[in-house]
Scaffold this active site. Structure first.
Site, mmCIF file in Angstrom:
data_model
loop_
_atom_site.group_PDB
_atom_site.id
_atom_site.type_symbol
_atom_site.label_atom_id
_atom_site.label_comp_id
_atom_site.label_asym_id
_atom_site.label_seq_id
_atom_site.Cartn_x
_atom_site.Cartn_y
_atom_site.Cartn_z
ATOM 1 C CG ASP A 109 -1.977 0.845 0.990
ATOM 2 O OD1 ASP A 109 -1.914 2.059 1.255
ATOM 3 O OD2 ASP A 109 -3.115 0.085 1.372
ATOM 4 C CE LYS A 164 -4.240 13.704 -20.744
ATOM 5 N NZ LYS A 164 -4.640 12.813 -21.357
ATOM 6 C CG HIS A 194 1.008 10.798 -25.380
ATOM 7 N ND1 HIS A 194 -0.348 11.000 -25.123
ATOM 8 C CD2 HIS A 194 0.340 9.745 -26.739
ATOM 9 C CE1 HIS A 194 -1.571 10.481 -25.603
ATOM 10 N NE2 HIS A 194 -1.488 10.377 -27.406
ATOM 11 C CE LYS A 198 -0.081 11.014 -30.370
ATOM 12 N NZ LYS A 198 -0.775 9.957 -31.643
ATOM 13 C CG ASP A 251 -8.604 13.243 -22.405
ATOM 14 O OD1 ASP A 251 -8.186 12.549 -21.196
ATOM 15 O OD2 ASP A 251 -9.219 12.349 -23.478
ATOM 16 C CG HIS A 256 -2.596 15.645 -26.122
ATOM 17 N ND1 HIS A 256 -1.875 14.661 -25.135
ATOM 18 C CD2 HIS A 256 -3.519 14.388 -25.851
ATOM 19 C CE1 HIS A 256 -2.161 13.681 -24.444
ATOM 20 N NE2 HIS A 256 -2.793 13.851 -25.097
ATOM 21 C CE LYS A 342 -12.165 10.362 -25.584
ATOM 22 N NZ LYS A 342 -11.253 9.566 -26.643
HETATM 23 C C1 BG6 Z 1 -4.667 10.682 -23.779
HETATM 24 C C2 BG6 Z 1 -6.159 10.760 -23.845
HETATM 25 O O1 BG6 Z 1 -3.866 11.468 -23.404
HETATM 26 O O2 BG6 Z 1 -5.012 11.105 -25.678
HETATM 27 C C3 BG6 Z 1 -7.401 9.608 -24.763
HETATM 28 O O3 BG6 Z 1 -6.353 10.562 -22.526
HETATM 29 C C4 BG6 Z 1 -7.153 9.882 -25.972
HETATM 30 O O4 BG6 Z 1 -8.959 10.077 -24.483
HETATM 31 C C5 BG6 Z 1 -5.890 10.538 -26.550
HETATM 32 O O5 BG6 Z 1 -7.969 9.152 -26.387
HETATM 33 C C6 BG6 Z 1 -5.506 9.998 -27.405
HETATM 34 O O6 BG6 Z 1 -4.562 9.972 -28.319
HETATM 35 P P1 BG6 Z 1 -3.576 9.135 -29.446
HETATM 36 O O7 BG6 Z 1 -2.170 9.419 -29.408
HETATM 37 O O8 BG6 Z 1 -3.955 7.702 -30.224
HETATM 38 O O9 BG6 Z 1 -3.622 10.094 -30.533
#
Ligand code: BG6
Length: 490
Positions: A109, A164, A194, A198, A251, A256, A342
């Site tokens: 834990d 994040k 992330h 890329k 999100d 991003h 989405k």
């Molecule tokens: C994530 C989000 O950070 O990025 C997700 O939490 C999203 O909701 C994802 O689907 C998209 O990443 P990628 O690389 O598939 O465009």
């Protein structure tokens, strides 16, 4: 005013970063500690990335998982193997074996002293002085783990990687940074977004600043609008309870999307030191006005409320479109349209730079069609590449024009590229901060979206496989502005 770690607070309670204090390159790590090692992120992204690093011969350290799950080391290794077999095409069994030999699990834990003592003993046994502590855990746990590391002195023996979202709004981001800074200096905090890992996103810098062709037109004198779309065809994929607490603004828009906008809009960095890049991103985000609530439209796909973990009267957005204003000499007056969603028609991430129309062509025939505007389409998703939509003469007797595309597909032209998580994990182990988000930039992006969090306004339904609610058209400035559909997937 500076805190015990040497980070300097500004008057808004945030932190401005003294770049001269930041070491952008640090010693290579000698251990990787994975908090949340039995969780979803580790399964989907981290084990496949560790496999890729092992395969390329760049993983040299032991990997210690920490998790609450009551698993043996063998069960943990089996879990890693299954995750790789599920997410990697034709994995090499020998590579999996050698990765498995690096894996150990500490089960316990996070609130128990025994867990931390065991981690400390393990790192002592490994003679580790520079660990990477990767927080693949819910953000609410970041402070607990950071403080527990400090209580046992491990903050002096490594750096942390945090996923994040960094906070839920400006205030909580400032608070989270304050807590992390009480334990780690800024240059030991690796904030993962992330998208910054890329290749196609990083290429925006090379594309803009290595091509003399572009700089003269990359400004308010020639650019009519910029659009950035991040569309996903998938829904929330069983992540209802997570998504209910987040929504599209938190999100992806705040992180991003705004990171991509910053790379598209910023001035050239003063030099190759990664701190200069962060400085330019911070400047352009600071020049961005907080989003006007009249310039933002939220949507929710029909069927979202029936997803497991979602409230039946949920007002959480699965789509958002907004118009950004960047009040700088380069961009004043140019609308920046961004949208994310989405359940949309197509999965794509694309920036479209729309150039202004040329004057009417002198050799144009009466009543002939007006040439379309030039577009520069930068594809940043799976079909990454670039297309210049130019005009050429339509064959025939008239001096009419039509669109012709000058197109490059990066996969065909440049070959295989690393996955974002593989690059970022590799960077964290190497000690390179270049592709991570700096605190002032993160706080600046929260400041931009904060009005939409304070006053989210109505939510409009849209059908899946559409381009979102038609109400988003209302934020387009000119009568003949359109949302450009992203290039179809290849
Ligand atoms: C994530 C989000 O950070 O990025 C997700 O939490 C999203 O909701 C994802 O689907 C998209 O990443 P990628 O690389 O598939 O465009």
């Amino acid at each position: 005013m500076s805190d015990p770690r040497g980070n300097i607070s500004d008057q808004r309670g945030g932190v401005y970063v003294d770049t001269t204090q930041i070491t952008t390159t640090q010693p290579e790590a000698d251990a990787l500690v994975l908090f949340g090692a039995t969780g979803d992120l580790a399964k989907r992204k981290l084990f496949p990335s560790l496999y890729a690093l092992e395969k390329s011969g760049t993983l040299h350290v032991p990997v210690i998982g920490v998790a609450r799950s009551d698993w043996s080391d063998d069960e943990f290794r089996q879990h890693a193997r299954e995750s790789i077999e599920e997410h990697v095409t034709d994995p090499d069994p020998d590579v999996i074996d050698s990765l498995e030999s690096r894996l150990d699990l500490i089960q316990g834990d996070y609130s128990s002293d025994a867990t931390w003592q065991e981690l400390c003993d393990t790192l002592d046994r490994l003679e580790s002085s520079t660990a990477v502590f990767y927080m693949a855990i819910p953000p609410t746990m970041f402070p607990t783990v950071a403080e527990a590391l400090a209580a046992i002195g491990l903050n002096e023996r490594g750096r942390i990687v945090v996923e994040k979202p960094f906070g839920r709004d400006l205030e909580s981001a400032v608070e989270l940074n304050r807590i992390l800074h009480s334990v780690f200096p800024e240059d030991h905090i690796f904030r993962i977004d992330h998208y910054l890992g890329k290749e196609a996103v990083e290429d925006l810098l090379v594309f803009r600043f290595a091509n003399t062709l572009l700089e003269p037109v990359w400004n308010r004198h020639y650019v009519r609008s910029v659009q950035v779309t991040m569309s996903e065809s998938i829904g929330i994929e069983g992540r209802g309870s997570f998504y209910e607490g987040v929504g599209a603004i938190r999100d992806v828009l705040q992180n991003h999307l705004l990171q991509v906008v910053a790379l598209l809009a910023m001035e050239p960095p003063a030099g190759s030191d990664p701190g200069f890049l962060q400085d330019e991103k911070a400047k352009v985000i600071n020049a961005m006005r907080p989003i006007d609530s009249n310039a933002l439209v939220r949507g929710q796909y029909v069927g979202y409320r029936d997803e497991p973990g979602v409230a039946e009267d949920s007002e959480v957005e699965t789509y958002v479109a907004a118009r950004l204003e960047i009040d700088s000499w380069r961009w004043a007056g140019v609308p920046w349209y961004v949208r994310v969603g989405k359940g949309l028609t197509e999965a794509a991430t694309e920036a479209v730079i729309e150039l202004k129309s040329p004057p009417r062509m002198l050799f144009d025939e009466v009543d002939s069609p007006v040439p379309e505007r030039n577009l520069i389409r930068l594809r940043l998703g799976n079909n990454d590449g670039v297309t210049f939509a130019l005009q050429a003469k339509t064959p025939g007797p008239n001096m009419d024009s039509q669109e012709v595309d000058v197109d490059v597909d990066f996969a065909a032209a440049l070959g295989e590229r690393q996955e974002a998580y593989e690059r970022l994990l590799g960077d964290a182990l190497m000690g390179s901060l270049r592709r991570f988000a700096r605190q002032d930039v993160v706080e600046g992006t929260w400041r931009v979206v904060q009005p939409a969090l304070d006053d989210p306004g109505p939510i409009f339904p849209y059908f899946r496989k559409s381009w979102g609610p038609s109400e988003a058209d209302a934020i387009l400035v000119n009568d003949d502005d359109i949302w450009y559909p992203p290039s179809p997937a290849r």
